[in-house]
Scaffold this motif. Structure first.
Motif, PDB file in Angstrom:
ATOM      1  N   LYS B  42      -5.068   1.741   1.318  1.00 30.77           N
ATOM      2  CA  LYS B  42      -4.134   1.529   0.219  1.00 30.77           C
ATOM      3  C   LYS B  42      -2.707   1.479   0.708  1.00 30.77           C
ATOM      4  O   LYS B  42      -1.899   0.670   0.251  1.00 30.77           O
ATOM      5  CB  LYS B  42      -4.298   2.645  -0.816  1.00 30.77           C
ATOM      6  CG  LYS B  42      -5.314   2.334  -1.886  1.00 30.77           C
ATOM      7  CD  LYS B  42      -5.139   3.291  -3.043  1.00 30.77           C
ATOM      8  CE  LYS B  42      -5.951   2.817  -4.240  1.00 30.77           C
ATOM      9  NZ  LYS B  42      -5.722   3.649  -5.393  1.00 30.77           N
ATOM     10  N   ASP B  45      -2.176  -1.773   2.242  1.00 24.13           N
ATOM     11  CA  ASP B  45      -1.985  -2.810   1.216  1.00 24.13           C
ATOM     12  C   ASP B  45      -0.612  -2.672   0.565  1.00 24.13           C
ATOM     13  O   ASP B  45       0.044  -3.674   0.247  1.00 24.13           O
ATOM     14  CB  ASP B  45      -3.074  -2.674   0.153  1.00 24.13           C
ATOM     15  CG  ASP B  45      -4.444  -3.100   0.660  1.00 24.13           C
ATOM     16  OD1 ASP B  45      -4.492  -3.902   1.628  1.00 24.13           O
ATOM     17  OD2 ASP B  45      -5.472  -2.653   0.103  1.00 24.13           O
ATOM     18  N   LEU B  46      -0.207  -1.419   0.391  1.00 25.31           N
ATOM     19  CA  LEU B  46       1.090  -1.192  -0.258  1.00 25.31           C
ATOM     20  C   LEU B  46       2.234  -1.721   0.608  1.00 25.31           C
ATOM     21  O   LEU B  46       3.202  -2.285   0.084  1.00 25.31           O
ATOM     22  CB  LEU B  46       1.261   0.308  -0.529  1.00 25.31           C
ATOM     23  CG  LEU B  46       2.490   0.757  -1.292  1.00 25.31           C
ATOM     24  CD1 LEU B  46       2.591   0.019  -2.636  1.00 25.31           C
ATOM     25  CD2 LEU B  46       2.464   2.252  -1.527  1.00 25.31           C
ATOM     26  N   ARG B  48       2.042  -4.187   2.543  1.00 25.68           N
ATOM     27  CA  ARG B  48       2.030  -5.652   2.398  1.00 25.68           C
ATOM     28  C   ARG B  48       2.597  -6.049   1.035  1.00 25.68           C
ATOM     29  O   ARG B  48       3.304  -7.039   0.897  1.00 25.68           O
ATOM     30  CB  ARG B  48       0.621  -6.193   2.558  1.00 25.68           C
ATOM     31  CG  ARG B  48       0.104  -6.015   3.992  1.00 25.68           C
ATOM     32  CD  ARG B  48      -1.144  -6.825   4.192  1.00 25.68           C
ATOM     33  NE  ARG B  48      -0.878  -8.236   4.030  1.00 25.68           N
ATOM     34  CZ  ARG B  48      -1.763  -9.100   3.601  1.00 25.68           C
ATOM     35  NH1 ARG B  48      -2.970  -8.683   3.286  1.00 25.68           N
ATOM     36  NH2 ARG B  48      -1.434 -10.360   3.491  1.00 25.68           N
ATOM     37  N   TYR B  49       2.285  -5.255   0.036  1.00 25.67           N
ATOM     38  CA  TYR B  49       2.823  -5.515  -1.299  1.00 25.67           C
ATOM     39  C   TYR B  49       4.337  -5.399  -1.293  1.00 25.67           C
ATOM     40  O   TYR B  49       5.054  -6.248  -1.853  1.00 25.67           O
ATOM     41  CB  TYR B  49       2.177  -4.537  -2.279  1.00 25.67           C
ATOM     42  CG  TYR B  49       2.774  -4.492  -3.669  1.00 25.67           C
ATOM     43  CD1 TYR B  49       3.032  -5.667  -4.395  1.00 25.67           C
ATOM     44  CD2 TYR B  49       3.087  -3.284  -4.277  1.00 25.67           C
ATOM     45  CE1 TYR B  49       3.575  -5.619  -5.664  1.00 25.67           C
ATOM     46  CE2 TYR B  49       3.631  -3.221  -5.556  1.00 25.67           C
ATOM     47  CZ  TYR B  49       3.869  -4.406  -6.243  1.00 25.67           C
ATOM     48  OH  TYR B  49       4.423  -4.358  -7.501  1.00 25.67           O
ATOM     49  N   SER B 139       8.652   1.228  -5.808  1.00 25.73           N
ATOM     50  CA  SER B 139       7.520   0.921  -4.938  1.00 25.73           C
ATOM     51  C   SER B 139       7.659   1.643  -3.610  1.00 25.73           C
ATOM     52  O   SER B 139       6.683   2.178  -3.061  1.00 25.73           O
ATOM     53  CB  SER B 139       7.453  -0.596  -4.695  1.00 25.73           C
ATOM     54  OG  SER B 139       7.291  -1.289  -5.918  1.00 25.73           O
ATOM     55  N   GLY B 142       6.709   4.958  -3.996  1.00 30.20           N
ATOM     56  CA  GLY B 142       5.248   5.039  -3.971  1.00 30.20           C
ATOM     57  C   GLY B 142       4.720   5.022  -2.553  1.00 30.20           C
ATOM     58  O   GLY B 142       3.747   5.724  -2.232  1.00 30.20           O
ATOM     59  N   LEU B 143       5.361   4.240  -1.689  1.00 31.09           N
ATOM     60  CA  LEU B 143       4.909   4.174  -0.301  1.00 31.09           C
ATOM     61  C   LEU B 143       5.095   5.526   0.372  1.00 31.09           C
ATOM     62  O   LEU B 143       4.222   5.992   1.122  1.00 31.09           O
ATOM     63  CB  LEU B 143       5.688   3.082   0.462  1.00 31.09           C
ATOM     64  CG  LEU B 143       5.358   2.911   1.934  1.00 31.09           C
ATOM     65  CD1 LEU B 143       3.891   2.520   2.118  1.00 31.09           C
ATOM     66  CD2 LEU B 143       6.258   1.879   2.594  1.00 31.09           C
TER      67      LEU B 143
END
Lengths: 817, 225
Positions: B42, B45-46, B48-49, B139, B142-143
């Motif tokens: 995750k 992916d984060l 990359r997001y 975000s 969040g990371l």
């Protein structure tokens, strides 16, 4: 006081629970959807209605951070949309708090990664590209949504032909990974397809995106996949050894043409090597062919290539078609007109179906279609109309030419006839009427006429219905009342209903045909018969009647004085008249033959006199002329006039009404047609009215009377005049040598002999009459019998003087002269 | 170990038994404790997001800064951005980093960068840009939480928080407008580099976690013998 408060609280509780003003129920089924790059919308089930202002707040937080609350709108208390997109790949905890004046409650918390609830934006800029190498593929390309840069996607691709309404789906396993293009295979050439695509997270979590905008593309052309349907028509009016043959073919449908058909190539082959090529843009070609057999081939060409060749054998002029299809049927089903047949035993290359609308107004313009040789059930691919009669012809086509066509009629959909039949009377009788009508024209039938219904009624009577089979065109109404007005109308029925024709009235006659004739004719016939019988009766009983009606007028010229004169005028010139009287005309005549003993100056005189006698005898049975009385006249006095021996006898018996004297009296010039009739009113002698009686007396008296009777029978049998004449000459010789008694015996014997020789009913009749004279029988003889006879005669003629007759008999047959 | 001919049949039988029981092995069917693997995935992916987000944000923000910052080949010198955590590192050094150090460096870098980014957010001119920056900050937050989660899952302590929540590198009045834009430019550039590096880091961690699972399976097989 405490009790009162308890009651109030209880009442308030009951009120609150029963009247639904309640604190909010715990929201359930909370779920969220994350619209890519836009927002997150969460929905829940708010539970029962609270009837109070209730606030629903969507709350969300990370483990480390709380996010802003989302307050649900008043009108949508079951959802709320966060105006920002949550951070993917970081789990978020979401719940709903419901609150009103009576309390608040929180739903269960849900914890999820927003990426697992994402609804991606649809792929965009979808494009479709065809391939010149392969006509069965189209290449799709699109731009993925931006989420693709950090998320793996799968796709759903749908397509359809431009005219179709349902979509086909590309197998999902082919599009289960991130991509931006796809090649769709197994498509039809030269066909326009429409595509659309959507995507979602590869692992299936989350939601499908909306469908992309549709994009269309046309597959590339391919060579025509099938040969065109090919048929021909021969114009029957061929001349000079040539026949105009019209070759016709059908344009290939797009799915078989596989492109734009540029032209058609027709090749005609006579013999093996004689080719004729035609390149045609149209779908027909008229060529003049000889009477030989030809092979025609047809190919369709498009940008890519040629179709297979359609081969048709045009047989020679003297070809005889055979082997038709069997059990040909046509029936409507599913709004199509199906045709079914049983294949002939021979191998069929193909079938040609032709059909046209049958109409009296317009000619049959056939449409046609071709079917493979294996087909035995198909439907007509054309714009068929309802209520029209189609004549469908199926022709099997063999390798050597077409077979015999078979036809059948059918309707796509039947309807009631547009017009009813017009009924009329063919014949109207006293108790029956023959109705007739014409078959309905095919244009108004609208279906197969199954039956007719005839309704007829009198002016005041009930209507009677009769069903008549459709094959009839006339019907006899029986048990009708005479002299009555009938009203008739008639309906024709198809499977779908009927239609009445115009009313028709007729009146039955009072009398049946021939009834009057049947009455009148028998009546007339009966009248005629009665009249005829009356006349016959009169004829037969003329003497009897004459006796009652006719006055017996003595002829002064035939008086005894006249008779006794030595010379009675001779009658001559009867030869011609003699011919008139044939012996057969004698019906009921007794003939008195008088023996002539005196010497005639010439034999001719004797002969002529005999003839004359004969003539007179015959006259006796018929009219003696002038007086108008055919049955009463007697010419005997004139016959006996020249005979001295008979004169006294004749004087007694002769009654002369009128006499025609043809010759002069004793060499004198005779007066012209002397008709002498006595004006005397002197009473007539009884004997003159009864020649039969006289004959008997004569026969007995003179002994001459037997032979004439014999002679008469002979005449009747032989019917020969010469023998008659001869007998007249022989008689005097026979009679001269016998006495009276001998004559009687001889007479009896001869009569019986002649009876045995008689040859017909006429003779029998004669015999009966004669037997009246011979009633005494064979075993009696002498005076007693004769007397009895005379008595019998006298009894018949009552009131008449008969004094001289017994005298005659007693005197032994001598006339007192 | 001396294997006789007859043992081969027993070995085959054991293999079959193990294969039969494979679906029941928790490490393979992942029905039990997922371990740090999913959180690493995750986090990867984060990154990359965030990288995707930053790409669009940087484009918008550099356009906001204007030329020459929005030119593709603009590569200004790193003047005032020395205090920014440097993502670039020698490959050998990077390969030699252990998981704890690797995760710690990531955590510390993003903590710093987040502080700087929040300063940038305040200066953003347009609401849309501010919204994008705020979302990016969230975000990035969040990371940080995700990295902290991985570290906690692996049993590593979180690094001590920096003295003071405010970033040490803050736009001051001494800076000219151009130099400030230069700092903003380097901040975005460093963020991007860090995100690239983090993707590599977590990808490496992810790969390191998968062999450990395979090793568990092998241990189970050995235990079966």
């Amino acid at each position: 006081m405490l009790t009162l408060w308890t009651r109030v609280v209880q009442a308030a509780f009951i009120f609150l629970t029963t009247e639904s003003i309640v604190p909010p129920e715990k929201p359930k089924n909370l779920n969220c959807i994350v619209n890519e790059e836009k927002n997150m919308m969460c929905q829940w089930d708010p539970g029962r209605k609270t009837y109070l202002e209730t606030n629903y707040t969507l709350k969300s937080e990370w483990a480390t951070e709380k996010f802003a609350d989302c307050k649900a709108q008043r009108d949508t208390p079951n959802s709320c949309t966060l105006d920002y997109s949550p951070v993917y790949f970081v789990n978020i905890e979401v719940w709903v708090e419901a609150e009103n004046a009576l309390g608040n409650i929180t739903s269960d918390h849900i914890n999820f990664d927003p990426i697992d609830k994402v609804k991606p934006n649809p792929p965009h800029n979808l494009s479709v590209r065809s391939s010149e190498e392969l006509s069965s593929i189209l290449k799709l390309a699109w731009i993925n949504p931006s989420i693709k840069s950090f998320l793996r996607l799968k796709y759903s691709i749908q397509y359809r032909t431009k005219d179709a309404s349902t979509w086909s789906q590309i197998p999902p396993e082919d599009t289960s990974s991130t991509r931006s293009s796809f090649t769709v295979q197994d498509l039809k050439p030269f066909t326009e397809y429409v595509f659309r695509i959507r995507c979602m997270k590869e692992d299936g979590k989350g939601f499908w995106s909306d469908w992309s905008e549709e994009a269309s593309g046309i597959t590339y052309e391919a060579r025509p996949s099938k040969e065109p349907s090919f048929w021909y028509k021969i114009d029957p009016s061929h001349t000079h050894g040539y026949r105009p043959v019209k070759l016709i073919w059908k344009t290939l449908p797009p799915f078989e043409a596989n492109g734009k058909i540029l032209d058609y190539e027709v090749t005609l082959t006579r013999w093996k090597s004689h080719f004729q090529n035609y390149r045609v843009n149209d779908t027909k070609l008229t060529v003049n062919l000889t009477n030989d057999r030809y092979i025609a081939t047809l190919t369709a060409r498009n940008l890519v290539g040629r179709s297979d060749a359609s081969v048709l054998t045009i047989p020679a002029c003297d070809f005889r078609a055979a082997h038709p299809v069997m059990d040909l049927k046509a029936f409507p089903k599913d709004n199509k007109l199906w045709v079914e047949w049983t294949a002939p035993t021979e191998s069929v290359n193909k079938y040609i179906l032709e059909w046209c609308v049958l109409s009296d107004k317009s000619p049959c313009i056939p449409d046609w279609q071709q079917e493979d040789g294996t087909v035995h059930l198909t439907y007509l691919r054309g714009n068929l109309m309802e209520s029209k009669c189609y004549l469908i012809t199926v022709t099997p086509v063999y390798a050597d030419g077409p077979g015999s066509p078979e036809s059948v009629r059918a309707y796509l959909k039947q309807a009631a006839p547009s017009k009813g039949p017009t009924v009329r009377t063919k014949k109207v009788g006293k108790n029956e009427a023959v109705l007739e009508w014409d078959q309905l024209p095919v244009d108004v039938q609208n279906g197969f006429i199954r039956n007719y219904t005839i309704l007829y009624k009198t002016a005041f009577g009930n209507e009677t219905a009769v069903n008549v089979d459709s094959s009839h065109t006339e019907y006899t109404l029986s048990s009708l009342t005479s002299d009555t007005l009938y009203m008739v109308r008639m309906a024709a029925y198809t499977d779908e209903g009927g239609m009445y024709g115009p009313d028709f009235t007729f009146t039955t006659p009072k009398f049946a045909q021939g009834e009057i004739e049947a009455i009148v004719v028998p009546v007339c016939l009966a009248f005629l018969l009665t009249t005829l019988l009356g006349v016959l009766f009169c004829f037969n009983k003329r003497d009897l009647i004459k006796k009652h009606i006719w006055p017996n007028v003595p002829d002064p010229s035939k008086s005894h004085i006249a008779q006794w004169s030595p010379h009675t005028p001779l009658r001559h010139n009867f030869n011609s008249k003699d011919q008139m009287y044939s012996d057969g005309n004698f019906t009921d005549v007794s003939v008195v033959e008088i023996e002539v003993n005196d010497k005639k100056p010439f034999p001719e005189d004797l002969k002529s006199m005999d003839l004359f006698k004969k003539e007179k005898n015959s006259t006796e049975g018929h009219s003696s002329g002038i007086g108008g009385s055919s049955c009463m006249s007697s010419s005997r006095p004139s016959i006996s006039s020249g005979d001295e021996n008979e004169s006294g006898q004749n004087t007694l018996s002769t009654v002369q009404y009128s006499t025609v004297v043809h010759s002069g009296y004793r060499h004198q010039v005779p007066p012209v047609q002397v008709f002498s009739r006595s004006e005397s009113t002197q009473p007539l002698l009884d004997s003159e009215e009864r020649p039969e009686d006289l004959q008997l007396v004569d026969n007995v008296d003179s002994g001459d009377g037997v032979l004439p009777r014999q002679q008469y029978f002979k005449q009747n049998c032989s019917q020969h005049e010469t023998s008659q004449d001869i007998s007249h000459f022989e008689r005097p010789k026979q009679v001269s040598s016998v006495n009276e008694e001998d004559f009687v015996r001889l007479k009896q014997q001869q009569i019986s002999d002649h009876i045995s020789q008689s040859c017909g009913s006429e003779q029998m009749k004669m015999f009966q009459e004669i037997s009246t004279a011979a009633v005494f029988g064979p075993g009696t003889e002498g005076e007693v019998e004769r007397f009895e006879t005379v008595e019998m005669e006298a009894a018949i003629d009552e009131g008449m003087p008969k004094s001289y007759l017994p005298q005659t008999v007693r005197q032994g047959g001598y006339v007192p002269q | 170990m001396d294997l006789r001919a007859g043992d081969s049949w027993g070995l085959l039988a054991c293999l079959c038994t193990v294969l039969w029981h494979l679906p029941a092995v928790p490490a393979l069917n992942r029905t039990g404790d997922p371990g740090p693997g999913p959180s690493i995935q995750k986090t990867y992916d984060l990154t990359r997001y965030l990288e995707h987000q930053l790409r669009s944000l940087a484009g918008t923000y550099l356009n906001y800064l204007g030329p020459p910052f929005n030119e593709p080949d603009f590569n200004p010198p790193r003047l005032g951005a020395e205090t920014l955590p440097r993502a670039t590192v020698d490959p050998d050094v990077w390969r030699s980093l252990n998981d704890k150090l690797r995760l710690t460096q990531n955590y510390e870098a993003y903590s710093h960068l987040l502080c700087y980014l929040r300063g940038l957010n305040r200066q953003a001119a347009t609401a849309e840009l501010r919204r994008s920056l705020a979302h990016f900050c969230t975000s990035l937050q969040g990371l940080l939480g995700s990295i902290a989660g991985v570290m906690a899952a692996l049993g590593y302590p979180l690094p001590q928080p920096l003295p003071g929540t405010e970033p040490t590198w803050a736009p001051g009045p001494a800076h000219s407008n151009f130099l400030q834009k230069m700092d903003d430019f380097w901040l975005l550039k460093e963020l991007q580099t860090w995100l690239w590096r983090s993707a590599k880091d977590f990808n490496r961690l992810k790969k390191k976690m998968q062999p450990s699972a395979a090793a568990v399976t092998l241990r189970l097989e050995a235990h079966g013998f």
